[in-house]
Design an enzyme around this catalytic site. Structure first.
Site, short mmCIF file in Angstrom:
data_model
loop_
_atom_site.label_atom_id
_atom_site.label_comp_id
_atom_site.label_asym_id
_atom_site.label_seq_id
_atom_site.Cartn_x
_atom_site.Cartn_y
_atom_site.Cartn_z
N CYS A 108 -1.34 2.66 0.50
CA CYS A 108 -1.34 1.66 -0.57
C CYS A 108 -2.44 1.91 -1.60
O CYS A 108 -2.34 2.81 -2.38
CB CYS A 108 -1.39 0.25 0.03
N HIS A 109 -3.49 1.11 -1.60
CA HIS A 109 -4.57 1.26 -2.58
C HIS A 109 -5.59 2.33 -2.21
O HIS A 109 -6.42 2.72 -3.02
CB HIS A 109 -5.31 -0.07 -2.77
#
Length: 128
Positions: A108-109
């Site tokens: 994800c991030h």
């Protein structure tokens, strides 16, 4: 038995740690949790604003030994990833794993960290 380490701070996305951790354990891997936090208790989140469970890390980042791990996973969570981006000790571990040719999984991030460590330079990445 291979050992897979997770590296995180606080306010990480719980599913990105817990679900992956459980799947790895089900497949017979040993897992452990490294934190850049100053204490071993870490706070998970559901999304970016809702606190969820807490977990106890096995190792503080300053005590981590890269030669003990066969792979490294960086869960996401906006605050978690942003905090790790600015942590020099985390960068050392991430770069050592990468330079040793060991798998490095970022969720994800977490790919933001690859920019700060220099690993992303000259590479094409696909991320959420």
């Amino acid at each position: 038995m291979k050992t897979i380490a997770f590296l995180l701070h606080n306010h990480f996305e719980q599913a990105e740690y817990e679900d992956v951790n459980n799947q790895l354990k089900d497949k017979g891997y040993k897992t452990l949790l490294i934190t850049t936090n100053d204490k071993k208790e870490v706070q998970a989140m559901q999304g970016d604003v809702d606190k969820s469970d807490t977990f106890t890390a096995d190792v503080l980042v300053e005590d981590a030994n890269v030669s003990d791990y066969d792979a490294l996973i960086l869960p996401g969570g906006t605050v978690n990833a942003d905090t790790i981006r600015g942590n020099g000790k985390a960068h050392q571990i991430i770069n050592a794993i990468y330079e040793a040719g060991k798998p490095l999984a970022v969720i994800c991030h977490a790919p933001w960290v690859l920019i700060n460590t220099g690993i992303a330079k000259g590479k094409t990445l696909t991320a959420y």
